[in-house]
Structure formats: C-alpha cells, structure tokens
Write a protein that holds these residues in place. Sequence first.
Motif, PDB file in Angstrom:
ATOM      1  N   GLN A  70      91.764  20.589  65.035  1.00 48.91           N
ATOM      2  CA  GLN A  70      91.266  21.458  63.974  1.00 48.91           C
ATOM      3  C   GLN A  70      92.400  22.127  63.208  1.00 48.91           C
ATOM      4  OE1 GLN A  70      87.965  23.671  65.333  1.00 48.91           O
ATOM      5  NE2 GLN A  70      87.546  24.651  63.380  1.00 48.91           N
ATOM      6  N   GLY A  71      93.544  22.280  63.863  1.00 55.53           N
ATOM      7  CA  GLY A  71      94.687  22.877  63.183  1.00 55.53           C
ATOM      8  C   GLY A  71      95.429  21.902  62.289  1.00 55.53           C
ATOM      9  N   LYS A  72      95.237  20.596  62.526  1.00 49.91           N
ATOM     10  CA  LYS A  72      95.873  19.558  61.728  1.00 49.91           C
ATOM     11  C   LYS A  72      94.869  18.457  61.400  1.00 49.91           C
ATOM     12  CE  LYS A  72     100.575  20.159  63.543  1.00 49.91           C
ATOM     13  NZ  LYS A  72     101.710  19.452  64.210  1.00 49.91           N
ATOM     14  N   PRO A  73      93.861  18.760  60.592  1.00 50.82           N
ATOM     15  CA  PRO A  73      92.828  17.759  60.297  1.00 50.82           C
ATOM     16  C   PRO A  73      93.378  16.522  59.603  1.00 50.82           C
ATOM     17  CG  PRO A  73      92.642  19.648  58.819  1.00 50.82           C
ATOM     18  CD  PRO A  73      93.614  20.034  59.892  1.00 50.82           C
ATOM     19  N   SER A 121      92.019  16.569  53.777  1.00 52.46           N
ATOM     20  CA  SER A 121      91.165  17.739  53.925  1.00 52.46           C
ATOM     21  C   SER A 121      90.894  18.371  52.563  1.00 52.46           C
ATOM     22  CB  SER A 121      91.829  18.769  54.843  1.00 52.46           C
ATOM     23  OG  SER A 121      91.050  19.950  54.919  1.00 52.46           O
ATOM     24  N   THR A 122      89.630  18.754  52.346  1.00 53.02           N
ATOM     25  CA  THR A 122      89.258  19.454  51.118  1.00 53.02           C
ATOM     26  C   THR A 122      88.841  20.896  51.414  1.00 53.02           C
ATOM     27  OG1 THR A 122      87.017  18.523  51.287  1.00 53.02           O
ATOM     28  CG2 THR A 122      88.591  17.344  49.908  1.00 53.02           C
ATOM     29  N   GLY A 123      89.082  21.319  52.658  1.00 55.08           N
ATOM     30  CA  GLY A 123      88.790  22.699  53.040  1.00 55.08           C
ATOM     31  C   GLY A 123      87.426  22.869  53.675  1.00 55.08           C
ATOM     32  N   ASP A 124      87.283  23.957  54.458  1.00 57.40           N
ATOM     33  CA  ASP A 124      86.014  24.317  55.102  1.00 57.40           C
ATOM     34  C   ASP A 124      85.476  23.180  55.976  1.00 57.40           C
ATOM     35  OD1 ASP A 124      86.025  26.835  53.873  1.00 57.40           O
ATOM     36  OD2 ASP A 124      85.045  26.037  52.085  1.00 57.40           O
ATOM     37  N   GLY A 125      86.363  22.435  56.620  1.00 64.12           N
ATOM     38  CA  GLY A 125      85.924  21.378  57.525  1.00 64.12           C
ATOM     39  C   GLY A 125      85.487  20.098  56.844  1.00 64.12           C
ATOM     40  N   GLY A 127      86.291  16.741  54.078  1.00 64.24           N
ATOM     41  CA  GLY A 127      87.421  15.938  53.671  1.00 64.24           C
ATOM     42  C   GLY A 127      87.042  14.521  53.316  1.00 64.24           C
ATOM     43  N   LYS A 128      88.051  13.742  52.967  1.00 59.92           N
ATOM     44  CA  LYS A 128      87.890  12.334  52.610  1.00 59.92           C
ATOM     45  C   LYS A 128      88.563  11.489  53.693  1.00 59.92           C
ATOM     46  CE  LYS A 128      86.295  13.226  48.347  1.00 59.92           C
ATOM     47  NZ  LYS A 128      84.970  12.809  47.839  1.00 59.92           N
ATOM     48  N   LEU A 129      87.762  10.723  54.409  1.00 57.35           N
ATOM     49  CA  LEU A 129      88.289   9.837  55.445  1.00 57.35           C
ATOM     50  C   LEU A 129      88.431   8.437  54.864  1.00 57.35           C
ATOM     51  CD1 LEU A 129      89.090   9.447  58.446  1.00 57.35           C
ATOM     52  CD2 LEU A 129      86.698   8.809  58.860  1.00 57.35           C
ATOM     53  N   LYS A 130      89.652   7.951  54.792  1.00 57.82           N
ATOM     54  CA  LYS A 130      89.910   6.623  54.248  1.00 57.82           C
ATOM     55  C   LYS A 130      90.150   5.643  55.385  1.00 57.82           C
ATOM     56  CE  LYS A 130      91.882   8.383  49.937  1.00 57.82           C
ATOM     57  NZ  LYS A 130      93.039   8.361  49.007  1.00 57.82           N
ATOM     58  N   PRO A 141      88.936  -1.540  51.684  1.00 53.64           N
ATOM     59  CA  PRO A 141      89.143  -0.100  51.883  1.00 53.64           C
ATOM     60  C   PRO A 141      87.891   0.678  51.487  1.00 53.64           C
ATOM     61  CG  PRO A 141      90.222  -0.825  49.863  1.00 53.64           C
ATOM     62  CD  PRO A 141      89.704  -2.070  50.535  1.00 53.64           C
ATOM     63  N   VAL A 142      87.570   1.688  52.264  1.00 50.57           N
ATOM     64  CA  VAL A 142      86.424   2.547  51.959  1.00 50.57           C
ATOM     65  C   VAL A 142      86.837   4.001  52.155  1.00 50.57           C
ATOM     66  CG1 VAL A 142      84.696   0.819  52.605  1.00 50.57           C
ATOM     67  CG2 VAL A 142      85.515   2.450  54.311  1.00 50.57           C
ATOM     68  N   THR A 143      86.090   4.887  51.514  1.00 52.72           N
ATOM     69  CA  THR A 143      86.307   6.326  51.678  1.00 52.72           C
ATOM     70  C   THR A 143      84.982   6.985  52.028  1.00 52.72           C
ATOM     71  OG1 THR A 143      88.122   6.352  50.066  1.00 52.72           O
ATOM     72  CG2 THR A 143      87.064   8.450  50.569  1.00 52.72           C
ATOM     73  N   LEU A 144      84.990   7.750  53.102  1.00 49.22           N
ATOM     74  CA  LEU A 144      83.801   8.482  53.523  1.00 49.22           C
ATOM     75  C   LEU A 144      83.980   9.964  53.228  1.00 49.22           C
ATOM     76  CD1 LEU A 144      84.246   6.050  55.825  1.00 49.22           C
ATOM     77  CD2 LEU A 144      82.193   7.101  56.746  1.00 49.22           C
ATOM     78  N   ASP A 145      82.933  10.580  52.692  1.00 48.40           N
ATOM     79  CA  ASP A 145      82.912  12.034  52.552  1.00 48.40           C
ATOM     80  C   ASP A 145      82.466  12.611  53.897  1.00 48.40           C
ATOM     81  OD1 ASP A 145      83.609  12.206  49.789  1.00 48.40           O
ATOM     82  OD2 ASP A 145      81.600  11.475  49.315  1.00 48.40           O
TER      83      ASP A 145
END
Length: 199
Positions: A70-73, A121-125, A127-130, A141-145
């Motif tokens: 959680q400190g380094k998402p 990370s986009t904040g508040d837990g 982010g974009k997982l690629k 390649p895909v990106t998950l919100d």
Amino acid sequence: MNKTSFLGKSLVAGLMAASLPLMAGRAQASDYTIDTDGQHAFIQFKISHLGYSYVLGQFKEFSGDFSYDQGKPEDAKVSVEVNVDSLDSAHAERDKHIKSADFLDVSQYPTATFTSTGFESTGDGSGKLKGDLTLHGQTQPVTLDVDHIGGGEDPWGGYRQGFEGTTTLKLADYGIDTSKLGPNAATVDLYLVIEGIRQ
C-alpha cells in the motif's frame, strides 16, 4: 569488556532480535494468492446480443497471485491464468457455440493469461494496471481501471487485500470473428473482483 561496551552490544543485539519478526512480516506482506477456493474472486463478461440486449457470463475457473504494498502501489504485480473452457453464460448450447472454433476455440486455446507490466496510481487506491493479455493465441497489451476495495485481517488469522477492475477488449485484436453477432458485439466488457490471501 567494560560495562558501557557490553550494554551497547546488548542493546544492538536486542534491537536486531526485535526487528527480525517485523522484517519477516514485511518480506511477506506484499505477496498474495487469489482466493478462488473460497469463491471470493470472479471474472465476469458482458457482450451485446444483436444490439438488443446483453449476454452476461463468467469464467468459473482461474488462478493467480499478486504483489501489493500500500505504501508503494506502483510496484504492484499481477499474474492470472484462466481456464477458458470454464466459460458459463447460463445457457449450455450457447456456451458450446462460444467455445467452438467459431469463436474461442478452447480445444486449441484452452487457457488465457494476464501478466502485468506496470501500475500507475491515480490516488485514493485507484489506478491503471497495464499488462499483456493472451487470448485465442494472440497477445495484446491491455489496461484495467483498478480500485482498491480494502484490506485487513480476516476471521481465520489471515490477512487479505481486495480489488476490482474493468476493461473493454476488441475481440478482433485476438483474431475472434464476431461478424455473425453484429457490430455491437465487436467488444466485450470485463469486470473482475480479486481478493487475495497474504502468504
């Protein structure tokens, strides 16, 4: 050995001994196995039916793990393998057709895999997982919100983290022909909930 030297060495030794459990806990804190046995994780899909309605379904069998601090998402990593033959849309004949060579061709491509390549990370837990998704023998390649649902101790002495994610796939990118289903079926929406148990 004088008293001061002895006390100093004793203090250092004591601090090192006290820190060992903490260091061991941190080494394991970010490694999780997805809890599919407890049915606390699922992968669902939604695709248009002729532009008039939707077909909803899920993949009932999959496995995987992830690392999360959680400190380094931004250091998060995810790996998932899906049994494509476990697809279930609550209609046996339709499922048989979807799994056939007309679409997913599970006899030739029985598994799909996802391996993350980065997390922003986009904040508040959130982010974009690629990552790279391999489906129907094609890797794209895909990106998950992604949103962090929560984490903490469970009633059985374990520690868990949970996330949800969404993405939309263009089936043509994976060599899947949806022309017989109409233009609205060119994409499929995925919704995932992943709960992991710390190892």
